[in-house]
Design a protein around this motif. Structure first.
Motif, short mmCIF file in Angstrom:
data_model
loop_
_atom_site.label_atom_id
_atom_site.label_comp_id
_atom_site.label_asym_id
_atom_site.label_seq_id
_atom_site.Cartn_x
_atom_site.Cartn_y
_atom_site.Cartn_z
N UNK A 210 1.99 -6.75 8.10
CA UNK A 210 2.74 -5.67 8.72
C UNK A 210 3.91 -5.25 7.83
N UNK A 211 4.61 -6.24 7.31
CA UNK A 211 5.76 -5.94 6.44
C UNK A 211 5.29 -5.23 5.18
N UNK A 212 4.17 -5.74 4.60
CA UNK A 212 3.64 -5.11 3.39
C UNK A 212 3.23 -3.67 3.66
N UNK A 213 2.58 -3.45 4.82
CA UNK A 213 2.16 -2.10 5.18
C UNK A 213 3.37 -1.18 5.36
N UNK A 214 4.39 -1.70 6.04
CA UNK A 214 5.61 -0.90 6.23
C UNK A 214 6.27 -0.59 4.90
N UNK A 215 6.31 -1.60 4.03
CA UNK A 215 6.91 -1.38 2.71
C UNK A 215 6.12 -0.35 1.91
N UNK A 216 4.78 -0.44 2.01
CA UNK A 216 3.95 0.51 1.30
C UNK A 216 4.15 1.92 1.84
N UNK A 217 4.18 2.03 3.18
CA UNK A 217 4.41 3.34 3.79
C UNK A 217 5.76 3.91 3.37
N UNK A 218 6.75 3.04 3.42
CA UNK A 218 8.09 3.48 3.02
C UNK A 218 8.13 3.88 1.55
N UNK A 220 5.53 4.95 -0.22
CA UNK A 220 4.80 6.21 -0.36
C UNK A 220 5.67 7.40 0.06
N UNK A 221 6.38 7.21 1.17
CA UNK A 221 7.26 8.28 1.65
C UNK A 221 8.36 8.56 0.63
N UNK A 222 8.90 7.49 0.09
CA UNK A 222 9.95 7.64 -0.91
C UNK A 222 9.44 8.34 -2.16
N UNK A 223 8.22 7.95 -2.59
CA UNK A 223 7.64 8.58 -3.77
C UNK A 223 7.34 10.06 -3.52
N UNK A 224 6.80 10.34 -2.34
CA UNK A 224 6.51 11.74 -2.01
C UNK A 224 7.79 12.56 -1.96
N UNK A 225 8.82 11.99 -1.39
CA UNK A 225 10.09 12.69 -1.32
C UNK A 225 10.66 12.94 -2.72
N UNK A 226 10.57 11.92 -3.55
CA UNK A 226 11.06 12.05 -4.92
C UNK A 226 10.24 13.08 -5.69
#
Length: 336
Positions: A210-218, A220-226
């Protein structure tokens, strides 16, 4: 009765500083007495299973045989706090250690009631962490000799890490149960521990995923935002570049217009015939210069000086000078 000036244990081997938090019988600053010559009375009463007198001594500091005579003579027993922390060591004929225990080890070994165990731990809390000469904790003896469930639970509560403590031959407390009267206890607890570990591992794996998935999602979101920010900056730069190119094109057109104006303004206000005469005059002047140069270098250049045309009095003076020249010139020629 033990002498308070008994041997003070010193750290003699590598096991004294145990990494699991336990304390060996050779830890520094712990009192020790010889079982055969100076054994504490508390230990003897535990060995004899005199539980009532043991409790009486732990609560009052007196034994049943303590009277006014022993008090007057200054032969009062050592206090419970001192006797509870004194290691009792038995030696063989060669002086080697046969065994070394605290009163708590002995009480658990002889299956003392819960009240005695609780009182001994209350007086000397560190005793639950103390390992004897075999690296065995009181919990090892609890499983080995079938102590009551409340005693085992109490020892585990006071020192939970004891369940993983390895004694001689790497035996843990649960391993000692198979040698005692309650072998099934070790099997049940071992089974329970395994299931608890398995369940904890499953929970941990789920939480980890769950933590890994959340970190990955976060991430991905950060990369998309950047990426979106960088794209916006790129578009802004492209707009600036396009604007600059347009400005350069405008400046280039203005420059061409200015150059065309400079070419036409040189002939503005000049008569076409004069422009032609100016060209011929320039040509004539060049021709005259050429003729003069030829005239100066020719062999048949005229000896007569060029005529000087003047007006008025100047012309009369010139005429007189010419007449005089002729006269004197003829005479000079005559004399020659």
């Amino acid at each position: 009765m033990v002498n308070i000036d008994t041997i003070c244990c010193e750290a003699l081997d590598e096991r004294d500083s145990a990494s699991d938090g336990s304390i060996t019988c050779r830890s520094e600053g712990i009192l020790e007495c010889d079982y055969d010559t100076q054994c504490t009375k508390l230990y003897k009463l535990v060995e004899d299973k005199q539980w009532e007198e043991v409790l009486y001594f732990l609560e009052t500091g007196k034994f049943y045989d303590t009277n006014i005579f022993t008090t007057i003579c200054g032969r009062e027993p050592d206090p419970p706090s001192l006797q509870a922390m004194t290691w009792v060591t038995a030696l063989d004929e060669s002086g080697n250690v046969r065994w070394c225990q605290l009163p708590l080890h002995a009480a658990v070994t002889f299956c003392a009631p819960f009240s005695v165990i609780e009182m001994l731990v209350r007086i000397y809390p560190r005793s639950v962490r103390c390992a004897d000469d075999q690296d065995m904790l009181p919990l090892h003896y609890g499983f080995r000799f079938g102590a009551d469930d409340d005693v085992v639970a109490f020892l585990l509560e006071k020192f939970p890490q004891a369940i993983g403590k390895k004694a001689v031959k790497d035996r843990r407390p649960l391993d000692m149960a198979q040698y005692g009267p309650k072998a099934e206890r070790g099997i049940i607890i071992d089974y329970y521990v395994e299931n608890a570990v398995r369940s904890a591992k499953a929970d941990w794996d789920g939480e980890y995923e769950k933590i890994v998935s959340e970190m990955k999602t976060e991430a991905d979101f950060s990369l998309k935002k950047e990426l979106a920010i960088k794209k916006k900056k790129l578009r802004d730069k492209e707009k600036e570049l396009s604007k600059a190119l347009k400005e350069i094109e405008v400046l280039r057109e203005k420059l061409e217009v200015e150059e065309s104006k400079n070419v036409t303004t040189d002939d503005i206000g000049v008569n076409p015939s004069k422009r032609a005469n100016s060209k011929t005059s320039k040509g004539g002047s060049a021709l005259r210069k050429k003729k003069i140069a030829n005239y100066d270098t020719a062999d048949n250049a005229p000896t007569e000086p060029p005529r000087v045309i003047s007006t008025g009095g100047e012309s009369a003076r010139v005429s007189k000078l010419r007449a005089l020249g002729k006269v004197f010139g003829k005479r000079r020629k005559h004399h020659i």
